[in-house]
Design a protein around this motif. Structure first.
Motif, PDB file in Angstrom:
ATOM      1  N   PHE A 189       0.820  -1.207   0.000  1.00 56.27           N
ATOM      2  CA  PHE A 189       0.000   0.000   0.000  1.00 56.27           C
ATOM      3  C   PHE A 189       0.856   1.260   0.000  1.00 56.27           C
ATOM      4  O   PHE A 189       0.515   2.245  -0.654  1.00 56.27           O
ATOM      5  CB  PHE A 189      -0.964  -0.018   1.188  1.00 56.27           C
ATOM      6  CG  PHE A 189      -1.895  -1.182   1.135  1.00 56.27           C
ATOM      7  CD1 PHE A 189      -2.974  -1.175   0.256  1.00 56.27           C
ATOM      8  CD2 PHE A 189      -1.676  -2.305   1.924  1.00 56.27           C
ATOM      9  CE1 PHE A 189      -3.832  -2.263   0.182  1.00 56.27           C
ATOM     10  CE2 PHE A 189      -2.529  -3.393   1.862  1.00 56.27           C
ATOM     11  CZ  PHE A 189      -3.594  -3.367   0.982  1.00 56.27           C
ATOM     12  N   PHE A 190       1.978   1.227   0.701  1.00 60.85           N
ATOM     13  CA  PHE A 190       2.850   2.397   0.728  1.00 60.85           C
ATOM     14  C   PHE A 190       3.486   2.626  -0.638  1.00 60.85           C
ATOM     15  O   PHE A 190       3.615   3.771  -1.081  1.00 60.85           O
ATOM     16  CB  PHE A 190       3.920   2.257   1.818  1.00 60.85           C
ATOM     17  CG  PHE A 190       4.682   3.526   2.030  1.00 60.85           C
ATOM     18  CD1 PHE A 190       4.063   4.623   2.615  1.00 60.85           C
ATOM     19  CD2 PHE A 190       5.997   3.643   1.629  1.00 60.85           C
ATOM     20  CE1 PHE A 190       4.755   5.814   2.795  1.00 60.85           C
ATOM     21  CE2 PHE A 190       6.692   4.824   1.803  1.00 60.85           C
ATOM     22  CZ  PHE A 190       6.069   5.923   2.391  1.00 60.85           C
ATOM     23  N   ILE A 191       3.859   1.573  -1.329  1.00 57.16           N
ATOM     24  CA  ILE A 191       4.446   1.711  -2.671  1.00 57.16           C
ATOM     25  C   ILE A 191       3.394   2.243  -3.648  1.00 57.16           C
ATOM     26  O   ILE A 191       3.730   2.991  -4.574  1.00 57.16           O
ATOM     27  CB  ILE A 191       5.060   0.379  -3.146  1.00 57.16           C
ATOM     28  CG1 ILE A 191       6.273   0.017  -2.289  1.00 57.16           C
ATOM     29  CG2 ILE A 191       5.434   0.426  -4.618  1.00 57.16           C
ATOM     30  CD1 ILE A 191       7.439   0.994  -2.377  1.00 57.16           C
ATOM     31  N   MET A 192       2.130   1.888  -3.449  1.00 53.68           N
ATOM     32  CA  MET A 192       1.078   2.481  -4.287  1.00 53.68           C
ATOM     33  C   MET A 192       1.066   3.999  -4.113  1.00 53.68           C
ATOM     34  O   MET A 192       0.951   4.742  -5.091  1.00 53.68           O
ATOM     35  CB  MET A 192      -0.288   1.892  -3.948  1.00 53.68           C
ATOM     36  CG  MET A 192      -0.530   0.536  -4.552  1.00 53.68           C
ATOM     37  SD  MET A 192      -2.261   0.050  -4.422  1.00 53.68           S
ATOM     38  CE  MET A 192      -2.239  -0.908  -2.926  1.00 53.68           C
ATOM     39  N   PHE A 193       1.190   4.457  -2.864  1.00 52.72           N
ATOM     40  CA  PHE A 193       1.248   5.899  -2.620  1.00 52.72           C
ATOM     41  C   PHE A 193       2.471   6.500  -3.288  1.00 52.72           C
ATOM     42  O   PHE A 193       2.387   7.540  -3.948  1.00 52.72           O
ATOM     43  CB  PHE A 193       1.263   6.193  -1.110  1.00 52.72           C
ATOM     44  CG  PHE A 193       1.699   7.587  -0.793  1.00 52.72           C
ATOM     45  CD1 PHE A 193       0.828   8.652  -0.996  1.00 52.72           C
ATOM     46  CD2 PHE A 193       2.986   7.849  -0.341  1.00 52.72           C
ATOM     47  CE1 PHE A 193       1.250   9.960  -0.735  1.00 52.72           C
ATOM     48  CE2 PHE A 193       3.405   9.142  -0.080  1.00 52.72           C
ATOM     49  CZ  PHE A 193       2.533  10.195  -0.282  1.00 52.72           C
ATOM     50  N   LEU A 194       3.638   5.878  -3.117  1.00 52.93           N
ATOM     51  CA  LEU A 194       4.853   6.398  -3.736  1.00 52.93           C
ATOM     52  C   LEU A 194       4.739   6.433  -5.256  1.00 52.93           C
ATOM     53  O   LEU A 194       5.210   7.374  -5.900  1.00 52.93           O
ATOM     54  CB  LEU A 194       6.078   5.566  -3.325  1.00 52.93           C
ATOM     55  CG  LEU A 194       6.569   5.717  -1.901  1.00 52.93           C
ATOM     56  CD1 LEU A 194       7.788   4.824  -1.680  1.00 52.93           C
ATOM     57  CD2 LEU A 194       6.902   7.163  -1.582  1.00 52.93           C
ATOM     58  N   SER A 195       4.121   5.431  -5.820  1.00 49.69           N
ATOM     59  CA  SER A 195       3.932   5.391  -7.274  1.00 49.69           C
ATOM     60  C   SER A 195       3.053   6.566  -7.718  1.00 49.69           C
ATOM     61  O   SER A 195       3.352   7.235  -8.722  1.00 49.69           O
ATOM     62  CB  SER A 195       3.303   4.070  -7.675  1.00 49.69           C
ATOM     63  OG  SER A 195       3.097   4.025  -9.065  1.00 49.69           O
ATOM     64  N   PHE A 196       1.985   6.817  -6.978  1.00 50.70           N
ATOM     65  CA  PHE A 196       1.127   7.960  -7.266  1.00 50.70           C
ATOM     66  C   PHE A 196       1.921   9.248  -7.188  1.00 50.70           C
ATOM     67  O   PHE A 196       1.860  10.102  -8.067  1.00 50.70           O
ATOM     68  CB  PHE A 196      -0.065   7.993  -6.318  1.00 50.70           C
ATOM     69  CG  PHE A 196      -0.862   9.252  -6.403  1.00 50.70           C
ATOM     70  CD1 PHE A 196      -1.748   9.447  -7.450  1.00 50.70           C
ATOM     71  CD2 PHE A 196      -0.720  10.245  -5.444  1.00 50.70           C
ATOM     72  CE1 PHE A 196      -2.477  10.634  -7.544  1.00 50.70           C
ATOM     73  CE2 PHE A 196      -1.446  11.408  -5.528  1.00 50.70           C
ATOM     74  CZ  PHE A 196      -2.321  11.618  -6.579  1.00 50.70           C
ATOM     75  N   LEU A 197       2.712   9.399  -6.115  1.00 47.24           N
ATOM     76  CA  LEU A 197       3.517  10.596  -5.908  1.00 47.24           C
ATOM     77  C   LEU A 197       4.538  10.759  -7.026  1.00 47.24           C
ATOM     78  O   LEU A 197       4.709  11.860  -7.559  1.00 47.24           O
ATOM     79  CB  LEU A 197       4.227  10.502  -4.548  1.00 47.24           C
ATOM     80  CG  LEU A 197       5.107  11.676  -4.147  1.00 47.24           C
ATOM     81  CD1 LEU A 197       4.263  12.934  -3.984  1.00 47.24           C
ATOM     82  CD2 LEU A 197       5.843  11.349  -2.852  1.00 47.24           C
ATOM     83  N   ALA A 198       5.180   9.692  -7.402  1.00 48.03           N
ATOM     84  CA  ALA A 198       6.223   9.756  -8.427  1.00 48.03           C
ATOM     85  C   ALA A 198       5.675  10.062  -9.815  1.00 48.03           C
ATOM     86  O   ALA A 198       6.377  10.620 -10.649  1.00 48.03           O
ATOM     87  CB  ALA A 198       6.996   8.438  -8.462  1.00 48.03           C
ATOM     88  N   ASN A 199       4.425   9.725 -10.041  1.00 52.37           N
ATOM     89  CA  ASN A 199       3.856   9.888 -11.378  1.00 52.37           C
ATOM     90  C   ASN A 199       2.853  11.036 -11.485  1.00 52.37           C
ATOM     91  O   ASN A 199       2.133  11.129 -12.477  1.00 52.37           O
ATOM     92  CB  ASN A 199       3.203   8.588 -11.829  1.00 52.37           C
ATOM     93  CG  ASN A 199       4.242   7.539 -12.089  1.00 52.37           C
ATOM     94  OD1 ASN A 199       5.054   7.667 -12.985  1.00 52.37           O
ATOM     95  ND2 ASN A 199       4.239   6.483 -11.276  1.00 52.37           N
ATOM     96  N   ARG A 200       2.833  11.896 -10.503  1.00 53.11           N
ATOM     97  CA  ARG A 200       1.874  13.017 -10.572  1.00 53.11           C
ATOM     98  C   ARG A 200       2.412  14.133 -11.415  1.00 53.11           C
ATOM     99  O   ARG A 200       3.527  14.253 -11.750  1.00 53.11           O
ATOM    100  CB  ARG A 200       1.484  13.506  -9.197  1.00 53.11           C
ATOM    101  CG  ARG A 200       2.613  14.119  -8.414  1.00 53.11           C
ATOM    102  CD  ARG A 200       2.129  14.527  -7.042  1.00 53.11           C
ATOM    103  NE  ARG A 200       3.296  14.921  -6.290  1.00 53.11           N
ATOM    104  CZ  ARG A 200       3.477  16.147  -5.810  1.00 53.11           C
ATOM    105  NH1 ARG A 200       2.552  17.037  -5.945  1.00 53.11           N
ATOM    106  NH2 ARG A 200       4.556  16.451  -5.146  1.00 53.11           N
TER     107      ARG A 200
END
Length: 112
Positions: free
Chosen positions: A101-112
């Motif tokens: 779940f944390f990597i999902m957040f990081l992925s969102f952050l990295a791709n915004r």
């Protein structure tokens, strides 16, 4: 593999599961390992996306503090549980379950 090395060595350096030891392990994890992990994550993602060194550096500069602050909201409690009650051989499994779940957040952050 890196998680095994980090947490196995952390248990060797800071022995025990009492409150002082757990707090010390959390501090080492969140103050030393967390920023290193976040930088590695953004570098890896940038390379995988074909970004330039400058773009990767800008991404780190823009998002590192946000990512670390998010980590500090999730991982201290998760680590308090694992350092106190989760047996060493099950720690990576426990961490990976939360990290999905944390990597999902990081992925969102990295791709915004």
């Amino acid at each position: 593999p890196v998680g095994h090395i980090i947490y196995d060595n952390l248990d060797k350096v800071i022995v025990g599961t009492g409150p002082k030891e757990v707090i010390a392990k959390i501090c080492v994890d969140q103050l030393l390992w967390c920023p290193v992990f976040m930088v590695c994550y953004f570098v890896y993602l940038g390379i995988a996306n074909g970004d330039s060194i400058g773009a990767i550096g800008a991404k780190i500069q823009d998002d590192l503090l946000i990512a670390v602050a998010a980590s500090w909201k999730i991982w201290p409690m998760a680590h308090a549980i694992q350092f106190r009650w989760v047996h060493t051989k099950y720690r990576i499994f426990y961490i990976n379950c939360i990290e999905i779940f944390f990597i999902m957040f990081l992925s969102f952050l990295a791709n915004r």
